[in-house]
Design an enzyme around this catalytic site. Structure first.
Site, mmCIF file in Angstrom:
data_model
loop_
_atom_site.group_PDB
_atom_site.id
_atom_site.type_symbol
_atom_site.label_atom_id
_atom_site.label_comp_id
_atom_site.label_asym_id
_atom_site.label_seq_id
_atom_site.Cartn_x
_atom_site.Cartn_y
_atom_site.Cartn_z
ATOM 1 C CD GLU A 38 12.333 -94.879 8.703
ATOM 2 O OE1 GLU A 38 11.096 -94.743 8.705
ATOM 3 O OE2 GLU A 38 13.021 -94.922 7.666
ATOM 4 C CG ASN A 59 10.560 -100.239 4.337
ATOM 5 O OD1 ASN A 59 9.478 -100.471 4.862
ATOM 6 N ND2 ASN A 59 10.880 -99.040 3.858
ATOM 7 C CD GLU A 60 7.261 -97.670 1.933
ATOM 8 O OE1 GLU A 60 7.801 -96.700 1.394
ATOM 9 O OE2 GLU A 60 6.235 -97.569 2.636
ATOM 10 C CE1 TYR A 100 2.648 -94.050 7.626
ATOM 11 C CE2 TYR A 100 3.342 -95.021 5.549
ATOM 12 C CZ TYR A 100 3.577 -94.751 6.884
ATOM 13 O OH TYR A 100 4.725 -95.196 7.483
ATOM 14 C CD GLU A 128 6.539 -98.011 6.923
ATOM 15 O OE1 GLU A 128 6.167 -96.942 6.380
ATOM 16 O OE2 GLU A 128 7.678 -98.495 6.750
ATOM 17 C CD GLN A 162 8.731 -93.967 11.863
ATOM 18 O OE1 GLN A 162 9.652 -93.768 12.645
ATOM 19 N NE2 GLN A 162 8.904 -94.050 10.537
HETATM 20 O O1 AHR Z 1 7.176 -94.021 8.103
HETATM 21 C C1 AHR Z 1 7.828 -93.124 7.257
HETATM 22 C C2 AHR Z 1 8.201 -93.756 5.927
HETATM 23 O O2 AHR Z 1 7.050 -94.111 5.241
HETATM 24 C C3 AHR Z 1 8.996 -95.030 5.984
HETATM 25 O O3 AHR Z 1 10.346 -94.806 6.129
HETATM 26 C C4 AHR Z 1 8.696 -95.662 4.668
HETATM 27 O O4 AHR Z 1 8.758 -97.064 4.722
HETATM 28 C C5 AHR Z 1 7.318 -95.143 4.324
HETATM 29 O O5 AHR Z 1 7.269 -94.630 3.045
#
Ligand code: AHR
Length: 510
Positions: free
Chosen positions: A45, A192-193, A258, A314, A363
């Protein structure tokens, strides 16, 4: 059904704590599902020093580069066999207007990265730079379209600019900018999101928008809908329900998850943690299986033939940023704990390869659970890097179903299975990857390999002296990938002892 049975097997057997009878029974004769190489995917990103400084330094930089791409990073990513790279975001994607990033660099406007640090960037890394990087790496590009603040026309024109071989204003523009032939871009994300940074939408609204954007993204062969945040099953239910039977529009739906030791306000340090935090982080990592099961069950309802892929685009650890660094840059170190997080997640993705068709760790360089860190002209390969390098043998291999029986790793009244595994076969070579989650105890395990006799065996290991061992600039590596000595199998069985806090690969052939 078979998947559920296997999982139940692991859970039930783990209940019998204290019986140190670890075993993995492999069923190579039933290997029938391909592990898509894209499960080993990455994400880049416009965030902090991921693109600028991490991947791209410009061709006038003193850092050795090829057309502006850091040579050390390119070589390391090639060696790790990066199969797919997602770009330009993340949250950034829904602010990105692709026409700002094409044409002569001196004419490109500067923009402010509103999500990540409010920094100004010059757009010197745009569509051509990304797609040429992918060609250099031999990796599949995956582009996220701007649904949050863009227009349908803008998205449609981007797809046309990149993929079309026709005579049209967009292909003329591409040719004027130096690229005659289209690139091959299979994967396209529609926002995205969208439930958060990508427009704060309700799933009902997003589902309609998805249908509209996907309809006009002609030339995008594989369109990926924005999927849920972690445990938000209503999002998956609503989007799947409202796109059912739209086979030409949706080929994949994403999932973001995450692993945080604590919570979003206080995440915890990447390097300064105790055993409780180790335990909690790995236990939360194991939740990935539950997420795949539950989102997968909803998908099964609307897509019983399993046509739509679950794309975990992600995933990874998210800690407090390193002290003294820009909080908007999400720069964190990476320890042996992250190697375990990677090993566990990748094993889970392999074992669910029937539904999971892609996964992208967040990332690739200098951001969150990065495989590579850079500082000026220096580069560090993280423990996570070595796990990806070790696991590359699973890319496009056939999944071998397994039954794992293992004891529990217990701490302060909580417990979880101590061992995590997956196995595959490719070109006659069987590859078994195993993680020992216990940081204090080695785990002996019996591998039951089936009826074939294997004469050749080799093994590799990623481990370290401490839970928080990591690789730092200017220092010898504390965590790396090394050969591991093990005995040959006998009568279809072999016994190995997994060192505490380790990730291993065992390969067997006739
Ligand atoms: O990876 C960091 C961020 O996490 C991304 O930009 C977003 O899609 C997610 O919330």
């Amino acid at each position: 059904m078979k998947k559920a049975f296997l999982l139940l097997g692991v859970v039930c057997m783990a209940l019998f704590a204290g019986q140190a009878q670890n075993s993995l029974v492999l069923h190579p004769d039933n290997a029938g599902t391909k592990i898509n190489k894209e499960i080993y995917g990455h994400f880049a990103e416009h965030l902090g020093r991921c693109i600028y400084g991490g991947i791209y330094v410009g061709d006038t930089s003193g850092i050795p580069n090829i057309n502006g791409y850091r040579m050390d990073v390119v070589d390391a990513l090639k060696d790790m066999q990066i199969p797919v790279l997602r770009w330009p975001g993340g949250c950034f994607a829904d602010t990105y207007h692709w026409k700002d990033g094409i044409g002569p660099k001196e004419d490109r406007p500067s923009i402010v990265n509103v999500f990540w640090g409010g920094v100004t960037e010059d757009n010197s890394f745009g569509t051509h730079e990304f797609l040429n990087l992918c060609e250099l790496l031999g990796t599949e590009p995956y582009i996220s379209l701007n649904v949050g603040s863009g227009t349908v026309q803008e998205a449609a024109e981007w797809v046309e600019y990149v993929t079309s071989d026709n005579i049209s204003p967009m292909t003329d523009l591409r040719k004027k900018n130096g690229r005659d032939k289209p690139w091959h871009v299979k994967y396209w994300g529609i926002g995205n999101e969208s439930w958060g940074c990508g427009g704060d939408m309700r799933p009902e609204y997003y589902a309609d928008l998805f249908r509209r954007y996907a309809s006009y993204s002609k030339g995008a062969p594989f369109k990926i809908a924005c999927g849920a945040n972690s445990f938000d099953y209503n999002w998956t239910e609503t989007v799947m329900e409202r796109t059912r039977n739209k086979q030409n529009l949706m080929q994949g739906i994403s999932l973001h998850y995450y692993t945080l030791p604590y919570n979003w306000r206080h995440k915890g340090s990447a390097t300064d943690f105790n055993e409780k935090e180790w335990f909690t982080t790995l236990n939360k990592t194991l939740k990935m299986q539950e997420l795949i099961d539950k989102h997968g069950a909803i998908m099964d309802k609307y897509d019983p033939r399993g046509r739509v892929g679950l794309m975990v685009d992600e995933w990874g650890s998210w800690y407090d940023v390193e002290p003294g660094t820009n909080p908007g840059f999400l720069y964190q170190q990476n320890t042996l704990r992250d190697a375990l997080i990677a090993g566990i997640n990748l094993n889970i993705f392999n074992n669910n390869a029937q539904r999971v068709k892609m996964a992208n760790i967040a990332q690739v360089v200098n951001v969150l659970q990065a495989v590579i860190l850079t500082q000026g002209d220096e580069m560090v390969l993280t423990p996570t890097y070595y796990v990806f390098k070790m696991y590359k043998v699973h890319q496009d291999a056939m999944l071998i179903p397994t039954d794992l029986t293992c004891e529990n790793y217990e701490l302060e009244g909580e417990s979880m299975p101590a061992v995590n595994s997956s196995a595959s076969v490719k070109d006659g070579v069987m590859s078994i990857t195993l993680c020992n989650l216990n940081p204090n105890k080695e785990e002996p395990i019996e591998l039951n390999l089936g009826t074939e006799e294997y004469k050749k065996v080799s093994a590799q290991i990623v481990t370290g002296k401490k839970m928080a061992a990591y690789n730092d600039f200017g220092k010898a590596e504390e965590v790396t990938l090394t050969e591991w000595d093990i005995k040959k199998p006998k009568n279809g069985k072999m016994n190995v002892t997994l060192p505490s806090k380790s990730v291993v690969l065992i390969q067997l052939s006739k």
